[in-house]
Design a protein around this motif. Structure first.
Motif, PDB file in Angstrom:
ATOM      1  N   LYS A  13       0.815  -1.216   0.000  1.00 44.30           N
ATOM      2  CA  LYS A  13       0.000   0.000   0.000  1.00 44.30           C
ATOM      3  C   LYS A  13       0.849   1.267   0.000  1.00 44.30           C
ATOM      4  O   LYS A  13       0.514   2.254  -0.667  1.00 44.30           O
ATOM      5  N   TYR A  65      -2.125   9.106  -8.151  1.00 45.62           N
ATOM      6  CA  TYR A  65      -3.142   9.294  -7.109  1.00 45.62           C
ATOM      7  C   TYR A  65      -3.949  10.535  -7.472  1.00 45.62           C
ATOM      8  O   TYR A  65      -3.474  11.669  -7.331  1.00 45.62           O
ATOM      9  N   ASP A 100      -8.045  12.471  -7.828  1.00 40.94           N
ATOM     10  CA  ASP A 100      -9.436  12.511  -7.375  1.00 40.94           C
ATOM     11  C   ASP A 100     -10.327  12.236  -8.583  1.00 40.94           C
ATOM     12  O   ASP A 100     -10.580  13.118  -9.406  1.00 40.94           O
ATOM     13  N   THR A 101     -10.795  11.019  -8.689  1.00 45.81           N
ATOM     14  CA  THR A 101     -11.581  10.631  -9.864  1.00 45.81           C
ATOM     15  C   THR A 101     -13.086  10.763  -9.657  1.00 45.81           C
ATOM     16  O   THR A 101     -13.846  10.697 -10.618  1.00 45.81           O
ATOM     17  N   ASP A 102     -13.529  10.936  -8.404  1.00 51.85           N
ATOM     18  CA  ASP A 102     -14.970  11.021  -8.169  1.00 51.85           C
ATOM     19  C   ASP A 102     -15.411  12.390  -7.661  1.00 51.85           C
ATOM     20  O   ASP A 102     -16.579  12.590  -7.328  1.00 51.85           O
ATOM     21  N   GLU A 110      -8.077   8.961  -5.228  1.00 50.99           N
ATOM     22  CA  GLU A 110      -8.126   7.510  -5.306  1.00 50.99           C
ATOM     23  C   GLU A 110      -6.719   7.001  -5.630  1.00 50.99           C
ATOM     24  O   GLU A 110      -5.840   7.768  -6.036  1.00 50.99           O
ATOM     25  N   ASP A 111      -6.510   5.706  -5.466  1.00 49.72           N
ATOM     26  CA  ASP A 111      -5.187   5.153  -5.775  1.00 49.72           C
ATOM     27  C   ASP A 111      -5.034   4.993  -7.286  1.00 49.72           C
ATOM     28  O   ASP A 111      -5.981   5.241  -8.047  1.00 49.72           O
ATOM     29  N   LYS A 157      -5.227   2.654  -9.209  1.00 48.50           N
ATOM     30  CA  LYS A 157      -6.199   1.750  -9.823  1.00 48.50           C
ATOM     31  C   LYS A 157      -7.601   2.324  -9.806  1.00 48.50           C
ATOM     32  O   LYS A 157      -8.555   1.667 -10.245  1.00 48.50           O
ATOM     33  N   GLY A 158      -7.741   3.536  -9.299  1.00 45.97           N
ATOM     34  CA  GLY A 158      -9.044   4.168  -9.235  1.00 45.97           C
ATOM     35  C   GLY A 158      -9.874   3.763  -8.027  1.00 45.97           C
ATOM     36  O   GLY A 158     -11.057   4.104  -7.932  1.00 45.97           O
ATOM     37  N   GLU A 159      -9.255   3.056  -7.073  1.00 48.75           N
ATOM     38  CA  GLU A 159      -9.977   2.594  -5.889  1.00 48.75           C
ATOM     39  C   GLU A 159      -9.794   3.566  -4.723  1.00 48.75           C
ATOM     40  O   GLU A 159      -8.801   4.304  -4.651  1.00 48.75           O
ATOM     41  N   LYS A 160     -10.739   3.547  -3.816  1.00 47.33           N
ATOM     42  CA  LYS A 160     -10.705   4.438  -2.657  1.00 47.33           C
ATOM     43  C   LYS A 160      -9.402   4.249  -1.887  1.00 47.33           C
ATOM     44  O   LYS A 160      -8.979   3.115  -1.633  1.00 47.33           O
ATOM     45  N   PHE A 161      -8.765   5.364  -1.521  1.00 51.27           N
ATOM     46  CA  PHE A 161      -7.498   5.301  -0.792  1.00 51.27           C
ATOM     47  C   PHE A 161      -7.624   6.091   0.503  1.00 51.27           C
ATOM     48  O   PHE A 161      -7.969   7.281   0.489  1.00 51.27           O
TER      49      PHE A 161
END
Length: 579
Positions: A333, A401, A403-405, A411-412, A414-418
């Motif tokens: 991580k 890293y 902010d995609t949303d 987000e990380d 991979k587009g996942e919540k970080f």
């Protein structure tokens, strides 16, 4: 106390204590604070009467509850070290230059591999039995025993035959040769420049402990309630977590103490200044946020001396198997260096030190306190990690890293919540949570959503050492030892390498710095290798080095004979109450 260099033998363990920690001045790390009024040598000015007053009791306060491990061979926090310091002592003492001096024993060597130690004769344990070399052998074999649960194996494993004994392949440690009750030859597995100061140098009363299996020692009554030592004071009444009574050892080999008793008392951090002001306590480590208040007191001297500690923010890169002595799992991580660099540049360390340590501290850029002789000059370190939130944001952008949303947090890749899960120990000191929240705010401001978990101290230390789930980013402090070798905190096979950082170059540099064939006895060659190692840690950032502090004590002016330097306090048998 000199002769009991606590925070050091953690060096070689080091302390954390967990030292992690260690407490001092209201901290659960091994770091303390700084003040201003002191002599040029950093000692108590009111010392040195030819005929000090005999008798009386002083109260020495600590403002954080000890873990209650009253066994020098097992303890891990500076609060326990504070409690133990009045009753145990080492074979080796250290002077104001951190050079080893004979204490319970003297030594000689021709090759830095085999040492002959000669013990002082007539030294008595608190139960009246005489100290012999067999008590030291018993301590070393206890620590090397496969059932040993403490953190001191790093200080024993370099003795020839210790690893075989630890693995159950031998019935004794072959490198220990008892000549007679007062003489022992110790052979190490190889010549090193720091074999003397690295070896565990505290004896353990064999007769007192011989019937207790090693697996039971940590939780045994003799560890928790009835400790045994050779020091100037012996244990009296114990109220766990509240107070520890020490009674003068009239048979102390250096001379009976001037004082009748010392009471080590646990007080609430918020009560420190009031307790000093009204004379409820005589001596107490002072958190730097209280320094100015203590300095203004007419009945108290504020005494400071150079520190050997630093604070940091650590990352968990994996899990450690203490039986195999290796890192067995990886956590990716926080593996991205740019992420760690960004988190570093996001912290305004000068502002943070001013706010939470009264300005009594200095940012550091490597894991060696500047007062140690191996400390790299700041100019030799490539990165100084100045506060620069814009650079931090740019680094995160480069690392993916984003902010995609649109919620304001990144987000990380991979587009996942970080989420940065940050842990800090709790205390009655209200600044602890505030300083932890300040760090989370720095990271929130660059778009890294951060959640803070404040944990009770003993649970915190245990969770970090055992790599428990949920511990990802954590706050800590380390105090280095008389010998600056950081192997016990940084080599990949060590329990107290808490970030679980594994780096072959780091391991090799640390080995080279101790190798007589590489450095001989040349301190400058050794320093050059340690400088290269600090440059590596400065670039790789296995942790974020925050700040170093000076040590600070509040001492009631009725107390005399107390002296401090970088090695700590003088022997408590010299303290007295002024007439």
């Amino acid at each position: 106390m000199k002769g009991n260099k606590w925070y050091w033998l953690l060096s070689t363990v080091l302390l954390l204590s967990l030292f992690l920690a260690a407490c001092s001045g209201g901290d659960d790390e091994q770091t303390k604070g700084e003040g201003e009024e002191t002599s040029e040598e950093g000692t108590d000015e009111n010392t040195g009467e030819d005929n000090p007053t005999q008798g009386g009791t002083i109260t020495y306060a600590i403002d954080s509850e000890p873990e209650g491990i009253l066994n020098i061979h097992y303890y891990g926090t500076a609060t326990d070290a504070d409690v133990l310091g009045f009753m145990v002592e080492s074979l080796i003492d250290y002077d104001e230059n951190l050079e080893p001096q004979p204490n319970l024993a003297s030594w000689e060597t021709e090759d830095n591999k085999t040492y002959t130690f000669t013990f002082e004769e007539g030294v008595k344990w608190h139960d009246g039995d005489e100290l012999t070399v067999n008590d030291w052998v018993f301590a070393l074999e206890t620590i090397a025993h496969p059932d040993y649960e403490g953190p001191r194996y790093a200080n024993v494993q370099t003795i020839e035959g210790a690893e075989a004994f630890n693995k159950g392949e031998a019935e004794s440690i072959s490198g220990l040769e008892v000549v007679d009750d007062y003489t022992i030859n110790v052979t190490f597995d190889e010549a090193r420049v720091n074999n003397l100061v690295n070896v565990w140098s505290y004896p353990m009363h064999e007769e007192y402990w011989k019937d207790v299996p090693v697996k039971d020692m940590l939780e045994h009554e003799k560890t928790r309630m009835k400790p045994m030592g050779t020091g100037p004071f012996k244990i009296g009444n114990v109220v766990p977590g509240e107070s520890y009574e020490y009674i003068a050892n009239e048979d102390y080999w250096k001379g009976a103490p001037n004082l009748d008793k010392v009471i080590v008392k646990v007080i609430d951090n918020k009560a420190v200044t009031g307790a000093l002001q009204n004379g409820e306590v005589d001596m107490v480590p002072v958190h730097p946020t209280m320094g100015k208040d203590v300095e203004a007191m007419e009945n108290v001297d504020l005494v400071t001396y150079p520190g050997l500690s630093y604070y940091y923010v650590g990352f968990k890169f994996g899990k450690f198997d203490n039986e195999k002595k290796e890192i067995v799992e990886k956590n990716e991580k926080y593996a991205d260096l740019k992420l760690r660099q960004a988190m570093y540049h996001a912290i305004n360390r000068e502002e943070w030190v001013e706010a939470f340590f009264g300005g009594y501290g200095t940012p550091v850029n490597a894991p060696v306190p500047s007062s140690h002789w191996i400390a790299a000059d700041n100019d030799d370190l490539k990165n100084h990690y100045e506060y620069d939130p814009e650079k931090a944001k740019a680094l995160l952008d480069e690392a993916g890293y984003e902010d995609t949303d649109g919620d304001g947090f990144r987000e990380d890749p991979k587009g996942e919540k970080f989420v940065v899960n940050f842990a800090h120990y709790s205390s009655t000191n209200p600044t602890f949570e505030a300083r932890a929240k300040a760090l989370t705010q720095y990271w929130n401001e660059i778009g890294l959503q951060t959640e803070l978990q404040m944990m009770e101290s003993s649970l915190y230390y245990d969770s970090i050492e055992k790599d428990k789930k949920g511990i990802e980013v954590f706050f800590g402090g380390w105090s280095t030892g008389a010998d600056p070798d950081p192997s016990a905190l940084w080599k990949s096979d060590q329990l107290w390498n808490l970030p679980r950082w594994e780096n072959e170059k780091s391991d090799q540099l640390l080995e080279d710095a101790l190798n007589v064939e590489v450095v001989g006895t040349d301190k400058e060659k050794r320093k050059a290798i340690y400088t290269e190692w600090q440059q590596l840690t400065n670039e790789e950032l296995p942790m974020l080095y925050i700040a170093e502090l000076e040590e600070i004590m509040g001492i009631n002016q009725r107390v005399g004979g107390v002296e401090y330097d970088v090695s700590g306090a003088n022997n408590a048998n010299e303290w007295y109450i002024k007439e």
